[in-house]
Scaffold this active site. Structure first.
Site, PDB file in Angstrom:
ATOM      1  N   THR C 138       0.805  -1.286  -0.050  1.00 27.44           N
ATOM      2  CA  THR C 138       0.044  -0.259   0.193  1.00 27.44           C
ATOM      3  C   THR C 138       1.016   0.977  -0.157  1.00 27.44           C
ATOM      4  O   THR C 138       0.138   2.125  -0.181  1.00 27.44           O
ATOM      5  CB  THR C 138      -0.915  -0.354   1.162  1.00 27.44           C
ATOM      6  N   HIS C 147      -2.706  14.396   2.749  1.00 26.58           N
ATOM      7  CA  HIS C 147      -4.311  15.791   2.945  1.00 26.58           C
ATOM      8  C   HIS C 147      -3.884  16.901   3.813  1.00 26.58           C
ATOM      9  O   HIS C 147      -3.317  16.201   4.971  1.00 26.58           O
ATOM     10  CB  HIS C 147      -5.163  14.470   2.782  1.00 26.58           C
ATOM     11  N   VAL C 270       6.200 -13.161   9.160  1.00 30.27           N
ATOM     12  CA  VAL C 270       5.756 -13.846  10.205  1.00 30.27           C
ATOM     13  C   VAL C 270       4.657 -14.671   9.971  1.00 30.27           C
ATOM     14  O   VAL C 270       3.473 -14.723   9.160  1.00 30.27           O
ATOM     15  CB  VAL C 270       5.091 -12.724  11.216  1.00 30.27           C
ATOM     16  N   ILE C 437      -5.257   1.830   8.862  1.00 32.10           N
ATOM     17  CA  ILE C 437      -4.446   2.274   8.236  1.00 32.10           C
ATOM     18  C   ILE C 437      -5.347   2.742   6.700  1.00 32.10           C
ATOM     19  O   ILE C 437      -4.103   2.534   5.607  1.00 32.10           O
ATOM     20  CB  ILE C 437      -3.124   2.154   8.719  1.00 32.10           C
ATOM     21  N   SER C 439      -6.846   5.501   3.715  1.00 30.70           N
ATOM     22  CA  SER C 439      -6.409   6.760   3.787  1.00 30.70           C
ATOM     23  C   SER C 439      -7.027   7.432   4.622  1.00 30.70           C
ATOM     24  O   SER C 439      -8.119   7.221   5.495  1.00 30.70           O
ATOM     25  CB  SER C 439      -6.968   6.937   2.063  1.00 30.70           C
ATOM     26  N   CYS C 547      16.384   1.225 -20.554  1.00 25.91           N
ATOM     27  CA  CYS C 547      17.444   0.774 -19.202  1.00 25.91           C
ATOM     28  C   CYS C 547      17.388   0.252 -18.736  1.00 25.91           C
ATOM     29  O   CYS C 547      18.479  -0.999 -17.636  1.00 25.91           O
ATOM     30  CB  CYS C 547      17.511   2.456 -17.920  1.00 25.91           C
TER      31      CYS C 547
END
Lengths: 127, 443, 585
Positions: C138, C147, C270, C437, C439, C547
Site C-alpha cells: 500500500t 491530505h 511472521v 490505516i 487513506s 534502461c
C-alpha cells in the site's frame, strides 16, 4: 500433373505475391516484379531454402554474444538442427566480420561467419 | 572544469540516421560532433542480427551489424568526433545556432554549434499504452527489449511466449525465439491485417507454423510475480472485444510489438513543431525542421520500415545542416531565408514527409525524396498524384498500397518552384502543393 | 467488485452502549436472516454466507454502527477463498534465537516510521518485512498526497492523526532529505448549490483543526488555474495539502532507522506468535523464531491476521481497491494545485472522491478510484477503472487519456468503522495494534508513529530501562542526484566518480552512480522495482525499454548474481530463465 502454389516472395521488402505453376516438374512463376522472384519461387515450390542468422557465445570480452550468419542458404527443414550445432560454438576476441567461426555447418557446404567485429577489451566477460 | 566545444554541426544519435548525417556533413566540409548514448555506434542495428538491410542502398541483403559497420567505417575514416555513452541534459537555441549541455563519463561538456541534427530514433510503445490489464509480473517485454536481451545479452526471456501485435520486430522475434528454443504460441494482431511486411509473415511465422491471429488481442495478463498466462479475445471492426471469445492461454512471456513512437523530447525542448500524424518534427525536403538550425532525420521524423530510407534522410539532413551552418558563418550569423510551402496530403494518406517544401533554395539538379503511407489498404490500383500550383507534376499508379508499407518517390524541387511561380497569379490555393489519391478516372 | 453505495455511514461520533439485539435485528432486516450475529469479547461477530463480497462488506458496515469495539466479519462469500499469508521462498535461521526489545511487523510507511520513532530510544529493535524491500504494498501504491485533514469525519482518529501528520511531514522530509511540496488542494464546486455549502465545509475544517482554508470565487479559480475547463462555481481551497514520494519517504524512514540501530530484516514473514500467558513470547517467521519484548502490529492488509495470531482478533479488515494513473511529465506545468470536483451528494466518509494531483516529481497523477473488492494483494488493474478516472482528467483542459504513461492499483486496509486503530491491545500485554490505516494513512504516518512508539516504549519500560539513544541522528543517508546539481557541481561529482556521468535511464536522467548507490545502500535495492522506487530509473515514458538491460547489468555486477537471475520484484519474478544456447534439451 499440374500443381499450383502461392507464396509471398521474401527476396526483398516488396513482398510480391507469387503464383507458381508446376507442370511435369517445370515451374512457371508469375506475380513477380523482378527476375529474383522467378528463381526464388521455383525453388520455394520444390524445396524451400533459407538463410540463417543468429549469434554465438563470446568468452574473454565484456560482450556476450557475437552476431553470425550462414554463408549461404540451407534447407528450411535443417534450420533447427543448425541452431543446435551452433549452440556450443564459442569465440574469443579479436574477430573480424567475415571470419569463419564454424566451417561447413552440418556438412551442408555453408560456413558460419561473423557479421560484426569483436575487439579485445580490458574487462572480463561477466557471464 | 566544464569543457566547451564549438563545432559546425552536432548530430544527436549514431544509429543509421546519425551515422549517415555525420558522414554527409563532414563530406560537405563541416566540423561535426556526434553524441551517442550507447557504448558503440550503430544504434538499434547492433541488435538486429537478421538480414534484409541494404537492399535499396547497396543491392545487398546485409545483417544489421554489417549495415551499421559500413557507415561506422566511413565515419571513422572521415575522423568525426564521437562522444560515446553521452547524454544531452539540456538543449537550447541561441542566436548563433544552438547550445547543448552534454554529460558523459568525463564530466559536463557544453557544445555550441551552428546546426543540430536530431537522429534520436524511436522508442517502443508499452503495455500500459495499449491498456493491457492485470498485475505487473516479470515476463512482459517490448519486442525490441527482448531482442536486445536475446541477441546482445544472450538471455532467454522465457520458455513459452505469446506475441501481441504484428509489427516487424515482433515477427522477427517470433523466428528468433523459436530458433533459440522457445515455444512461440502465436502472434495476435488487433487489426484485421498484419502490421509488418508480408515477407516477414512468411519467413518468420509461416516457416515455423506460428499462427497469426488477426482481429485478436490480449485483454489481461495473469500472474503477479512472473507471467503465468494471458487472456486473448477477438475484436470487432471497431476493435472492441467480442464477449464470449475470451481464451486463457498458459505462457510465461508476453512480447509486445504494438508500434514505435519517434523520440522527440529534445526536439520539444528546442521548440520544434511536431506533426501529430508522424509524432516527429515537421520538416522540409532538406530535413530542416520548422525551428531554424534544427534538422531531423530517420525514425525521429517518422517511423520507417527500412534502414535504407533512414540513411537516406540522414544523408540529406547532414548535407543540409552543413550547408546551413556554413551559410550562417558566411553571412555573419544571419539565417538563410526560407520559403516554406506546405505539402497538403489528402485524406487517403496516413501522412506524407516532408510536410513542407522550401522553395527559396532548391538544390539545383537534385531530387527531393517524398515518403508516404496510405491510410487504408488499396489493392485495386490506387493513383497518387502530386501537384503544385495546379499543375500535376507526378502521377503514379500503385498495384497495392498498404499502411505498413511506406512508399517513396522523387521529384525535382525546381519543377515544383516553377509550377508554383506560374500559378502565382491565380488563386492563392494554386500556391499549394498537394498529394492526392484516387482512381485514375476520379483524379 | 462493488462501487461503494451511496448510503451514508451509520457511524456516530458519540459512543453508545453496544447492543447486540438491536444490531442483529438491523443486520437481519438489511442483509438477511442467514447472518448469525454474536458478541465475542466486546466485538460483534458476523457469520454465515453472502452472495457477493459487496454484500459481506455492507453487512460489516451495518454492524459497525452499534458501539462495539470492533467488527469481526467471518461471513463466507461463495467463490471467494479466505486468503492465506504466503511466506517468501527464503527459509533460514537468520532470526532464530535472537532477542529484540521491540519487533515491528510490517515495513510499510507506518512500520518504518514507527521503527524510526523507536530508534530514538536505547532499545534493540527489529523491523520485519515479508517482501524483498520496504514500501512494496500500500505504501507504494497511492497518490503521494499529504491530505489537509478536511475530509475526515470530525472526532475520528483519522481526522486527528491526519492534521497532526500533515504538520509533521514537512520538517520530517527536511530531516530525511526527501522532497516535499505543499501545492494546496482546491475542491471545485460543481454547482451554485455546492458553493452554498461553504459554511458547512468551513465548519468541518475548523472542527478538524485544519491549517487554513479559503473560499475562492469562480474568477479566482479561473485566474489561479486557467486550464480548468470544467464548469466550476468557485472552490474551497486548503493550502496545507502537500505531496511527497511515498516510497522514497518510506525508504528514507527505514534507512534513517537503520542508521540509528534498527535491524531491518527483509524477506521475513511472521507465520505465528507463540503466546505465554497473556503475552507474546516468540515471533515465528520463515527465517526462524525470535523473542520479543514488545510487538507492534503494523502488518497493513494482514494486520487482522497478525492480531489473530496473538488471539486478539477483535476487528476484520476489508479491502478497498484504488487505481491511479500517471500522466506524462510534460503535464507538469498544466496545474498548480491539487484539483478535485467531488459530487457532494455522493460523498461520504469512505472516500474523498479522487482528483488530479501534481506529484512531487512533476507529473500529474489522476485518481484514486475506490471500490470494495476482495484480494489483500490483488493489484491487477481492470478496464472500467481507467474510464472512471477520465472524469477527473476532463477537469483540466490540458490533459487527456493519451498522456497516461502508466497506471496501478493499490489496496487500502479498512476496518468496518472506517477509522484507524492505534492502541495497546487490551488482551495481550505486549502488543500494540496499528491497523486499518487506509487513506489518509500516508498523511497521518508521522503522527501515528509518535503515538505507537510511545505505547511500545511504555510497555518496554516495564521490563527494561528506557533511555534516549545517545547520538541519535535525524537524517537519512544522502546520495547525490546529479541531475539536480549545477553544471559545475555535476561536473565536479563526475570527475570524482565517472559513474555519475553515465546516464542509464534517459527518460528520468538517472546515472549509473545513483543505481550503484541504491544497490550498495544500507537497505540495498535488490530488484528492478526497488531500483525504480529509489532512483526513478525505468519510471519514465519508455517504461524501462532502454534502461532495463543496463540496470540488470549493474544489479548483477554489484550484487554478484548471474544476469538472468535478476528479478523484477524478488524471488519468483526473475526476468529471464537462463542464457541462450543452453535452452535446447
Amino acid at each position: 500433373m499440374i500443381e499450383l502454389k502461392e507464396f509471398t516472395c521474401i527476396e526483398c521488402p516488396r513482398g510480391c505475391r507469387l503464383a507458381v505453376r508446376i507442370d511435369s516438374g517445370v515451374a512457371t512463376v508469375s506475380g513477380n516484379s523482378c527476375p529474383k522472384g522467378v528463381a526464388w519461387g521455383a525453388q520455394e515450390a520444390v524445396a524451400p531454402m533459407r538463410g540463417l542468422t543468429t549469434t554465438v557465445r563470446i568468452e574473454g570480452s565484456s560482450r556476450r554474444r557475437l552476431p553470425v550468419r550462414a554463408s549461404g542458404d540451407m534447407p528450411l527443414s535443417r534450420l533447427l538442427d543448425a541452431m543446435a550445432a551452433i549452440d556450443p560454438v564459442v569465440v574469443r576476441p579479436p574477430v573480424r566480420r567475415g571470419d569463419v567461426v564454424l566451417a561447413d555447418l552440418l556438412g551442408l557446404g555453408v560456413d558460419l561467419v561473423a557479421t560484426d567485429d569483436l575487439e579485445a577489451d580490458a574487462e572480463r566477460g561477466a557471464e | 572544469m566544464i569543457r566547451r566545444v564549438d563545432t559546425d554541426v552536432v548530430v544527436l544519435g549514431a544509429g543509421p540516421a546519425g551515422l549517415a548525417a555525420a558522414c554527409a556533413a563532414i563530406e560537405s566540409g563541416a566540423r561535426v560532433v556526434v553524441v551517442e548514448r550507447e557504448e558503440r555506434v550503430g544504434g538499434i542495428l547492433k541488435q538486429c542480427v537478421h538480414d534484409g538491410f541494404g537492399v535499396a542502398r547497396y543491392g545487398l541483403k546485409l545483417t544489421g551489424p554489417e549495415y551499421a559497420l559500413r557507415d561506422a567505417d566511413r565515419l571513422a575514416s572521415l575522423g568525426a568526433v564521437v562522444m560515446l555513452e553521452a547524454f544531452v541534459s539540456k538543449a537550447e537555441r541561441t542566436d548563433g545556432g544552438c547550445r547543448l549541455a552534454c554529460v558523459d563519463r568525463s564530466g559536463v561538456v557544453e557544445l555550441t554549434a551552428g546546426a543540430v541534427v536530431l537522429a534520436t530514433g524511436c522508442r517502443e510503445r508499452t503495455d500500459r499504452q495499449v491498456f493491457i490489464h492485470g498485475d505487473r509480473p516479470a515476463g512482459i517485454f517490448a519486442a525490441g527489449l527482448a531482442q536486445y536481451m536475446i541477441n546482445v545479452q544472450g538471455l532467454l526471456p522465457g520458455r513459452r511466449a505469446l506475441i501481441l501485435g504484428s509489427g516487424d520486430i515482433g515477427l522477427i522475434m517470433a523466428r528468433r525465439m523459436t530458433l533459440e528454443g522457445m515455444e512461440v504460441l502465436g502472434a495476435h494482431e488487433i487489426k484485421s491485417e498484419p502490421s509488418g511486411l508480408s515477407r516477414n509473415v512468411r519467413q518468420c511465422l509461416d516457416d515455423y507454423g506460428i499462427p497469426l491471429e488477426l482481429s485478436s488481442t490480449v485483454t489481461a495478463v495473469h500472474g503477479s510475480r512472473r507471467v503465468t498466462g494471458v487472456t486473448t479475445a477477438r475484436v470487432d471492426a471497431a476493435m472492441r472485444t467480442i464477449p464470449g471469445t475470451e481464451r486463457d492461454i498458459d505462457c510465461d512471456t508476453l512480447i509486445l510489438s504494438v508500434g514505435l513512437i519517434p523520440e522527440n523530447e529534445i526536439a520539444r525542448s528546442l521548440g520544434v513543431p511536431i506533426d501529430t500524424a508522424t509524432k516527429g518534427p515537421k520538416v522540409d525536403q532538406n530535413m530542416h525542421t520548422l525551428a531554424e538550425g534544427v534538422f531531423a532525420c530517420g525514425n525521429a521524423v517518422h517511423v520507417n520500415d527500412l534502414a535504407d530510407y533512414v540513411s537516406e534522410s540522414g544523408e540529406t539532413a547532414g548535407r543540409s545542416a552543413a550547408a546551413y551552418a556554413a551559410s550562417r558563418l558566411k553571412t555573419g550569423g544571419r539565417a538563410p531565408e526560407r520559403r516554406l510551402t506546405p505539402l497538403d496530403a489528402g485524406p487517403g494518406f496516413l501522412y506524407a514527409v516532408p510536410q513542407f517544401v522550401d522553395l527559396a533554395a532548391p538544390r539545383r539538379g537534385e531530387l527531393a525524396a517524398f515518403y508516404f503511407r496510405s491510410r487504408a489498404t488499396e489493392t485495386d490500383g490506387a493513383v497518387v498524384r502530386m501537384s503544385a500550383g495546379g499543375t500535376a507534376l507526378l502521377e503514379r499508379r500503385y498495384p497495392a498500397l498498404r499502411p505498413p508499407e511506406m512508399e517513396r518517390f522523387e521529384l525535382d524541387t525546381d519543377a515544383i518552384a516553377e509550377a508554383i511561380a506560374e500559378g502565382d497569379t491565380a488563386m492563392p490555393s494554386d500556391r499549394r502543393i498537394t498529394l492526392e489519391m484516387g482512381r485514375r478516372s476520379a483524379l | 467488485m462493488l462501487v461503494i453505495p451511496r448510503r451514508i455511514s451509520h457511524q456516530e461520533s458519540r459512543p453508545r452502549e453496544p447492543n447486540a439485539r438491536k444490531a442483529a435485528a438491523r443486520i437481519h432486516r438489511l442483509h438477511g436472516e442467514g447472518i448469525a450475529v454474536s458478541e465475542a469479547r466486546g466485538s460483534i461477530r458476523l457469520e454465515g454466507e453472502a452472495a457477493s463480497y459487496g454484500e459481506k462488506v455492507a453487512a460489516g458496515w451495518t454492524a459497525a454502527g452499534f458501539g462495539f469495539k470492533g467488527v469481526v466479519n467471518d461471513i463466507v462469500v461463495a467463490g471467494v477463498a479466505e486468503e492465506r499469508l504466503e511466506s517468501p521462498a527464503v527459509s533460514d535461521g537468520l532470526l532464530e534465537g535472537a532477542y529484540f526489545d521491540v519487533v515491528v511487523i510490517g515495513g510499510g510507511v507506518i512500520g518504518s516510521a514507527i521503527a524510526r520513532e523507536l530508534s530514538r530510544w536505547d532499545l534493540s529493535i527489529a523491523l520485519l518485512e515479508k517482501e524483498c524491500d520496504v514500501a512494496v504494498h500500500t505504501s507504494s501504491r497511492n497518490d503521494g498526497m499529504i491530505h489537509d485533514g478536511f475530509a475526515a469525519k470530525p472526532g475520528t482518529k483519522k481526522a486527528a492523526y491526519n492534521v497532526r501528520g500533515n504538520r509533521l511531514w514537512e520538517p520530517l522530509c527536511a530531516e530525511l532529505g526527501v522532497d516535499f511540496k505543499r501545492p494546496g488542494s482546491l475542491v471545485l464546486f460543481r454547482s451554485p448549490w455546492s458553493a452554498a455549502l461553504y459554511p458547512v465545509l468551513a465548519d468541518r475544517a475548523r472542527r478538524n483543526g485544519v491549517d487554513g482554508w479559503e473560499l475562492w470565487s469562480r474568477s479566482r479559480v479561473a485566474a489561479e488555474e486557467p486550464n480548468v475547463v470544467a464548469d466550476q462555481h468557485g472552490g474551497f481551497f486548503l493550502p496545507s495539502a502537500g505531496v511527497l514520494s511515498p516510497y522514497k519517504a518510506t525508504v528514507a524512514l527505514a534507512e534513517s532507522a537503520m542508521m540509528n540501530g534498527v535491524r531491518v530484516v527483509l524477506n521475513s514473514c511472521v507465520t505465528g506468535l507463540d503466546m505465554d500467558g497473556g503475552s507474546i513470547a516468540r515471533v515465528l517467521t520463515n527465517r526462524g523464531a525470535c523473542r520479543a519484548g514488545v510487538v507492534v502490529n503494523a502488518a497493513g492488509n494482514w494486520a487482522d491476521v497478525v492480531a489473530g495470531m496473538a488471539g486478539d482478533r477483535f476487528f476484520s479488515l476489508h479491502q478497498r481497491r484504488g487505481t491511479d494513473a500517471i500522466l506524462d511529465a510534460s503535464t507538469a506545468s498544466s496545474q498548480r494545485h491539487i484539483l478535485g470536483m467531488p459530487d457532494f451528494l455522493r460523498m461520504h466518509s469512505r472516500t474523498k472522491g479522487g482528483g488530479l494531483v501534481p506529484t512531487v516529481e512533476g507529473n500529474v497523477l489522476v485518481g484514486p478510484t475506490a471500490s470494495e473488492s476482495p484480494g489483500r494483494e490483488d493489484y491487477a488493474t481492470r478496464p472500467g477503472e481507467l474510464a472512471e478516472l477520465e472524469k477527473h482528467i476532463r477537469i483540466n483542459g490540458e490533459l487527456s487519456m493519451s498522456q497516461v504513461i502508466t497506471y496501478f492499483s493499490g489496496v487500502r486496509p479498512c476496518t468496518y468503522e472506517e477509522d484507524f486503530i492505534v492502541e495497546k491491545s487490551d488482551r495481550v500485554a505486549n502488543l500494540v495494534h496499528v491497523a486499518g490505516i487506509q487513506s489518509p494513512g500516508l498523511a497521518s504516518a508521522p503522527a501515528i508513529a509518535e503515538d505507537a512508539a510511545r505505547m511500545a516504549v511504555e510497555i518496554a519500560s516495564g521490563f527494561t530501562a528506557t533511555r534516549p539513544r545517545s547520538g541519535w541522528r535525524p537524517d537519512g543517508p544522502a546520495s547525490p542526484e546529479p541531475r539536480r546539481l549545477s553544471p559545475d557541481g555535476r561536473n565536479a561529482l563526475i570527475e570524482r566518480n565517472p559513474a555519475y556521468g553515465r546516464i542509464v535511464c534517459r527518460c528520468e536522467e538517472v546515472s549509473e552512480g545513483e543505481i550503484v548507490d541504491a544497490v550498495r545502500s544500507s537497505l540495498p535495492a535488490t530488484s528492478l522495482d526497488a531500483i525504480k522506487r529509489r532512483t526513478r530509473a525505468g519510471m519514465g515514458r519508455c517504461h524501462g525499454g532502454f534502461c532495463t538491460p543496463r540496470v540488470m547489468e549493474i544489479l548483477a555486477r554489484e550484487s554478484g548474481v548471474p544476469l538472468w537471475a535478476v528479478t523484477k520484484k524478488g524471488p519468483g519474478s526473475e526476468l529471464c530463465v537462463g542464457p541462450t544456447k543452453g535452452a535446447r534439451s
